[in-house]
Design a protein around this motif. Structure first.
Motif, PDB file in Angstrom:
ATOM      1  N   TYR A 264      -0.513  -7.561 -15.106  1.00  0.00           N
ATOM      2  CA  TYR A 264      -0.069  -6.144 -15.688  1.00  0.00           C
ATOM      3  C   TYR A 264      -1.141  -5.080 -16.248  1.00  0.00           C
ATOM      4  O   TYR A 264      -0.642  -3.997 -16.324  1.00  0.00           O
ATOM      5  N   GLN A 265      -1.988  -5.681 -16.746  1.00  0.00           N
ATOM      6  CA  GLN A 265      -3.033  -4.897 -17.607  1.00  0.00           C
ATOM      7  C   GLN A 265      -4.254  -4.353 -16.602  1.00  0.00           C
ATOM      8  O   GLN A 265      -4.961  -3.554 -17.317  1.00  0.00           O
ATOM      9  N   MET A 266      -4.148  -4.728 -15.621  1.00  0.00           N
ATOM     10  CA  MET A 266      -5.427  -4.238 -14.718  1.00  0.00           C
ATOM     11  C   MET A 266      -4.908  -3.151 -13.800  1.00  0.00           C
ATOM     12  O   MET A 266      -4.536  -3.284 -12.794  1.00  0.00           O
ATOM     13  N   ILE A 267      -5.222  -1.949 -14.176  1.00  0.00           N
ATOM     14  CA  ILE A 267      -4.841  -0.917 -13.431  1.00  0.00           C
ATOM     15  C   ILE A 267      -5.524  -0.517 -12.481  1.00  0.00           C
ATOM     16  O   ILE A 267      -5.012   0.285 -11.424  1.00  0.00           O
ATOM     17  N   SER A 268      -6.571  -1.364 -12.063  1.00  0.00           N
ATOM     18  CA  SER A 268      -7.380  -0.924 -10.911  1.00  0.00           C
ATOM     19  C   SER A 268      -6.997  -1.827  -9.589  1.00  0.00           C
ATOM     20  O   SER A 268      -7.456  -1.176  -8.505  1.00  0.00           O
ATOM     21  N   LEU A 269      -6.053  -2.750  -9.842  1.00  0.00           N
ATOM     22  CA  LEU A 269      -5.422  -3.271  -8.809  1.00  0.00           C
ATOM     23  C   LEU A 269      -4.799  -2.647  -7.737  1.00  0.00           C
ATOM     24  O   LEU A 269      -3.927  -1.884  -8.056  1.00  0.00           O
ATOM     25  N   GLU A 270      -5.187  -2.963  -6.484  1.00  0.00           N
ATOM     26  CA  GLU A 270      -4.471  -2.203  -5.366  1.00  0.00           C
ATOM     27  C   GLU A 270      -3.663  -3.368  -4.345  1.00  0.00           C
ATOM     28  O   GLU A 270      -2.653  -2.868  -3.784  1.00  0.00           O
ATOM     29  N   THR A 271      -4.093  -4.485  -4.548  1.00  0.00           N
ATOM     30  CA  THR A 271      -3.738  -5.762  -3.717  1.00  0.00           C
ATOM     31  C   THR A 271      -3.307  -6.927  -4.588  1.00  0.00           C
ATOM     32  O   THR A 271      -4.500  -7.398  -5.142  1.00  0.00           O
ATOM     33  N   VAL A 272      -2.124  -7.194  -4.568  1.00  0.00           N
ATOM     34  CA  VAL A 272      -1.637  -8.583  -5.314  1.00  0.00           C
ATOM     35  C   VAL A 272      -0.954  -9.486  -4.483  1.00  0.00           C
ATOM     36  O   VAL A 272       0.244  -9.129  -3.965  1.00  0.00           O
ATOM     37  N   LEU A 273      -1.270 -10.715  -4.086  1.00  0.00           N
ATOM     38  CA  LEU A 273      -0.445 -11.731  -3.064  1.00  0.00           C
ATOM     39  C   LEU A 273      -0.505 -12.807  -3.726  1.00  0.00           C
ATOM     40  O   LEU A 273      -1.289 -13.659  -4.348  1.00  0.00           O
ATOM     41  N   LEU A 274       1.166 -12.944  -4.056  1.00  0.00           N
ATOM     42  CA  LEU A 274       1.707 -14.192  -4.807  1.00  0.00           C
ATOM     43  C   LEU A 274       2.467 -14.866  -3.996  1.00  0.00           C
ATOM     44  O   LEU A 274       3.505 -15.567  -4.873  1.00  0.00           O
ATOM     45  N   SER A 275       2.546 -15.075  -2.903  1.00  0.00           N
ATOM     46  CA  SER A 275       3.520 -15.661  -1.974  1.00  0.00           C
ATOM     47  C   SER A 275       3.328 -17.097  -2.223  1.00  0.00           C
ATOM     48  O   SER A 275       2.202 -17.801  -2.661  1.00  0.00           O
TER      49      SER A 275
ATOM     50  N   LEU B 283       0.835   0.079 -12.702  1.00  0.00           N
ATOM     51  CA  LEU B 283      -0.409  -0.277 -11.750  1.00  0.00           C
ATOM     52  C   LEU B 283      -0.195   0.877 -10.665  1.00  0.00           C
ATOM     53  O   LEU B 283       0.088   0.585  -9.495  1.00  0.00           O
ATOM     54  N   VAL B 284      -0.779   1.839 -10.947  1.00  0.00           N
ATOM     55  CA  VAL B 284      -0.561   3.173 -10.424  1.00  0.00           C
ATOM     56  C   VAL B 284      -1.302   3.213  -8.776  1.00  0.00           C
ATOM     57  O   VAL B 284      -0.925   3.831  -8.010  1.00  0.00           O
ATOM     58  N   HIS B 285      -2.292   2.257  -8.736  1.00  0.00           N
ATOM     59  CA  HIS B 285      -2.811   1.953  -7.587  1.00  0.00           C
ATOM     60  C   HIS B 285      -2.571   0.910  -6.581  1.00  0.00           C
ATOM     61  O   HIS B 285      -2.917   0.689  -5.536  1.00  0.00           O
ATOM     62  N   LEU B 286      -1.300   0.305  -7.086  1.00  0.00           N
ATOM     63  CA  LEU B 286      -1.089  -0.851  -6.476  1.00  0.00           C
ATOM     64  C   LEU B 286      -0.258  -0.365  -5.172  1.00  0.00           C
ATOM     65  O   LEU B 286       1.004  -0.059  -5.142  1.00  0.00           O
TER      66      LEU B 286
ATOM     67  N   GLU C  23      14.733  -1.423 -10.761  1.00  0.00           N
ATOM     68  CA  GLU C  23      13.739  -0.521 -11.048  1.00  0.00           C
ATOM     69  C   GLU C  23      12.430  -0.796 -10.442  1.00  0.00           C
ATOM     70  O   GLU C  23      11.370   0.184 -10.460  1.00  0.00           O
ATOM     71  N   LEU C  24      12.192  -1.891  -9.660  1.00  0.00           N
ATOM     72  CA  LEU C  24      10.983  -2.182  -8.859  1.00  0.00           C
ATOM     73  C   LEU C  24      10.895  -0.900  -7.867  1.00  0.00           C
ATOM     74  O   LEU C  24       9.897  -0.655  -7.430  1.00  0.00           O
ATOM     75  N   GLY C  25      12.034  -0.375  -7.257  1.00  0.00           N
ATOM     76  CA  GLY C  25      12.185   0.980  -6.493  1.00  0.00           C
ATOM     77  C   GLY C  25      11.223   1.874  -7.018  1.00  0.00           C
ATOM     78  O   GLY C  25      10.990   2.942  -6.563  1.00  0.00           O
ATOM     79  N   LEU C  26      11.066   2.085  -8.341  1.00  0.00           N
ATOM     80  CA  LEU C  26      10.350   3.052  -9.008  1.00  0.00           C
ATOM     81  C   LEU C  26       8.622   3.055  -8.632  1.00  0.00           C
ATOM     82  O   LEU C  26       7.976   3.980  -9.233  1.00  0.00           O
ATOM     83  N   CYS C  27       8.295   1.792  -8.205  1.00  0.00           N
ATOM     84  CA  CYS C  27       6.876   1.760  -7.910  1.00  0.00           C
ATOM     85  C   CYS C  27       6.529   2.300  -6.558  1.00  0.00           C
ATOM     86  O   CYS C  27       6.403   1.566  -5.921  1.00  0.00           O
ATOM     87  N   THR C  28       6.459   3.882  -6.588  1.00  0.00           N
ATOM     88  CA  THR C  28       6.205   4.488  -5.318  1.00  0.00           C
ATOM     89  C   THR C  28       4.839   4.242  -4.994  1.00  0.00           C
ATOM     90  O   THR C  28       4.765   4.806  -3.694  1.00  0.00           O
ATOM     91  N   SER C  29       3.980   3.526  -5.512  1.00  0.00           N
ATOM     92  CA  SER C  29       2.714   3.547  -4.999  1.00  0.00           C
ATOM     93  C   SER C  29       2.766   2.578  -3.787  1.00  0.00           C
ATOM     94  O   SER C  29       1.696   2.389  -2.940  1.00  0.00           O
ATOM     95  N   LEU C  30       3.576   1.555  -3.891  1.00  0.00           N
ATOM     96  CA  LEU C  30       3.649   0.474  -2.882  1.00  0.00           C
ATOM     97  C   LEU C  30       3.968   1.220  -1.435  1.00  0.00           C
ATOM     98  O   LEU C  30       4.758   1.746  -1.250  1.00  0.00           O
ATOM     99  N   ARG C  31       3.088   0.523  -0.415  1.00  0.00           N
ATOM    100  CA  ARG C  31       3.281   0.624   0.832  1.00  0.00           C
ATOM    101  C   ARG C  31       3.375  -0.318   1.567  1.00  0.00           C
ATOM    102  O   ARG C  31       4.031  -0.403   2.621  1.00  0.00           O
ATOM    103  N   CYS C  32       3.285  -1.492   0.900  1.00  0.00           N
ATOM    104  CA  CYS C  32       3.712  -2.763   1.718  1.00  0.00           C
ATOM    105  C   CYS C  32       4.216  -3.879   0.288  1.00  0.00           C
ATOM    106  O   CYS C  32       3.490  -4.204  -0.359  1.00  0.00           O
TER     107      CYS C  32
END
Length: 599
Positions: free
Chosen positions: A511-522, A537-540, A556-565
């Motif tokens: 949550y503190q790593m604002i450079s993250l763009e991809t997080v895979l936790l399946s 995480l504005v670049h996620l 509120e997860l819907g507010l994470c508008t940077s998500l494309r996938c």
């Protein structure tokens, strides 16, 4: 009194006549808005903006007119002007010039209404930072909107726009512009003046060409031109040096664009008419991780594809490929190769169905070994009893590989051979490691990618947090349940793969790593995720939470508008339902936003 002797003043049509009543806003909402500066009227069935909303800053509150006493928290004369006004998901058909009575607005959300035009008075909202106008019926954008010097985000998708004012280039602080799903045939050349722009979505329009001025958008990281009528990409776009994601799906391209963008990681050119891949085009993709070429007419894959050392996913589905080059097996990070729908020859069907790893092994078997480029290293392991260090890979590709050895440790001789070589990538996957090799810190000045997937790691050593150049980490298929807080020192980290581990909650440090763009936790055991922290995480752009134990997806997860996938499949939640999920990420996010409780 006789029912025939009615009083003179009685209206005989009373009860039949309908009078227009002005929409009202509950007193409690207005009172709260004066304190917080925020008013949420989402989904209230409004057909127009109530007058007492326009006049919120200037009218005396109702309680003040009733001559009542005020406590400290109710001193309306000391309270804030309105800064955030949310009017989405109503049936508003018109915005009047009275909007100028709210000059302190920083956010104005009018998406999902029935607006066909906008008042010029919007230009007086000079503090406006975010303007959401998507899902309306707008045919034009008033010039006055282009005077909003502080505007950073302008979303206009799903309208009826056919053109844009040339003055659009005056929005000098704009970082996000979404023009998708409109009827645009041309773009104003002034678009190239939006120097701060980072995300530009032009998909689903009727564009036949892109203006050369786009080359001046040197800060754009994401450009989406999918679903247009493009036949060519201007060579000048190669000057967009910051671009990381480029979407060109569903156009009429015949050639892969020659784009020497040093940061480009993802290129999507599926559903075009590409027939040939040229070595020169391959050479430009120096940082590519994902290359989508599906549904084209490609016949030959050039040997030069082996130079794409950072490639992890290659989609060649539905082309005309008959032969695969053995050099594909030399791609050190390739873990997903999609080939369905090609007339491949010389490869047995059972090999193709066993997946990427088996196919790459098969291709590697076609390459003749050249012992003069290697030196033997003897290890104390039983299997294998000895291994080979590929000096060429270390010196030329800056690549250190010790994979699929079932080893419980990495031999010192391997690190010795790589000393002072500026190793950028280390692949120690598919072994029996229970801890992170301590000597990795010797490459802290150069190491940008590490693959420790398919091992037996139970903890992640804080020592790795000294590798400050790391961009990608693969820790998938281990036994991890937590990550060290020191990980936040990796300020360049863009992607982390944590699939198939034992995490029960979203790792706190991420949550503190604002450079993250991809997080895979399946395929973990996650039972919660905090959207209020995730939104920072504005670049996620890619988040995979599939196959976990999530009983509820917070709206509120819907507010994470940077998500494309966003992947949520295989969790036990009941909503969103499958019918929404199959529509894709944008539909899921929009659904979640619609479920956010209103005040």
């Amino acid at each position: 009194m006789s029912r025939f002797n009615r009083p003179n003043k009685v209206d005989s049509l009373a009860g039949f006549r309908t009078e227009k009543t002005e929409p009202t806003v509950p007193f409690g909402l207005l009172k709260a808005a004066r304190k917080s500066g925020q008013l949420n009227l989402t989904g209230r069935g409004l057909t127009e903006v109530p007058q007492n909303v326009y006049r919120l800053n200037i009218d005396t509150p109702e309680e003040a007119q009733q001559n009542v006493s005020f406590g400290e928290s109710d001193r309306w004369w000391e309270q804030s002007d309105l800064t955030k006004l949310l009017l989405s998901s109503n049936q508003i058909t018109q915005l009047t010039d009275d909007i100028k009575l709210l000059p302190g607005l920083t956010t104005l959300d009018l998406h999902d209404n029935q607006l066909s035009s906008l008042p010029g008075a919007l230009g007086e909202l000079q503090e406006l930072y975010q303007l959401r106008l998507s899902h309306n019926q707008l045919r034009s954008l008033p010039v006055e909107v282009c005077t909003l010097k502080n505007l950073c985000s302008l979303t206009l998708q799903q309208n009826l726009l056919e053109s844009l004012p040339e003055e659009l280039g005056q929005l000098e602080n704009l970082t996000e512009l979404d023009l998708s799903y409109n009827n645009l045939k041309v773009l104003p050349s002034s678009l190239g003046k939006l120097n701060c722009l980072q995300k530009l979505n032009l998909s689903h329009n009727k564009l036949r060409c892109l203006p050369d001025s786009l080359a001046h958008l040197t800060n754009v990281k994401l450009l989406d031109c999918s679903n247009n009528h493009l036949t060519d990409i201007p060579a000048s776009l190669s000057e967009m040096r910051a671009m990381e994601q480029l979407y060109l799906r569903h156009n009429k391209l015949r050639l892969l664009p020659k784009l020497p963008a040093p940061m480009l990681k993802e290129l999507y050119v599926g559903n075009n008419q590409i027939e040939q891949l040229e070595a020169e085009q391959m050479a430009c993709l120096t940082s590519i991780a994902l290359l989508e070429l599906r549904d084209n007419k490609i016949k030959i894959i050039p040997e030069e594809i082996a130079s794409l050392s950072t490639l992890t996913r290659l989609d060649l589905t539905n082309n005309d490929i008959t032969i695969l080059p053995a050099s594909l097996s030399l791609l050190p990070n390739l873990n997903m190769l999609l080939l369905e729908g090609n007339p491949l020859r010389g490869i047995r069907r059972d090999v193709l169905t066993k997946g990427t790893n088996e196919l790459l092994k098969y291709l590697k078997g076609r390459i003749k070994e050249e012992p003069e480029g290697a030196v033997e290293v003897h290890t104390a392991m039983t299997l294998p009893s000895q291994t080979t260090v590929n000096v060429h890979d270390i010196r030329a590709l800056k690549l250190l590989v010790y994979s699929e050895k079932q080893a419980s440790n990495i031999p010192d001789e391997l690190f010795d051979a790589a000393a002072d070589q500026g190793v950028a990538t280390a692949n120690f996957s598919k072994n029996q490691l229970t801890s992170v090799p301590s000597r990795l810190v010797e490459f802290q000045a150069s190491l940008s990618e590490i693959n420790l997937g398919f091992n037996r790691l139970t903890c992640f050593s804080p020592d790795i947090c000294k590798l400050l150049q790391l961009i990608h980490i693969n820790l998938g298929n281990n036994q991890l349940s937590d990550l060290p807080p020191e990980l936040r020192s990796l300020t360049k980290l863009r992607s982390i793969i944590l699939n198939n581990n034992r995490f029960k909650s979203f790792p706190d440090v991420l949550y503190q790593m604002i450079s993250l763009e991809t997080v895979l936790l399946s395929n973990n055991q996650l039972n919660e995720v905090d959207p209020c922290r995730l939104i920072k995480l504005v670049h996620l752009s890619t988040l995979d939470l599939s196959n976990n134990d999530l009983l509820k997806i917070p709206p509120e997860l819907g507010l994470c508008t940077s998500l494309r996938c966003l992947s949520l499949e295989g969790n036990p939640f009941r909503t969103p339902r499958a019918a929404i999920m199959t529509k894709g990420t944008d539909a899921v996010l929009e659904y979640l936003r619609s479920r956010i409780p209103t005040w």
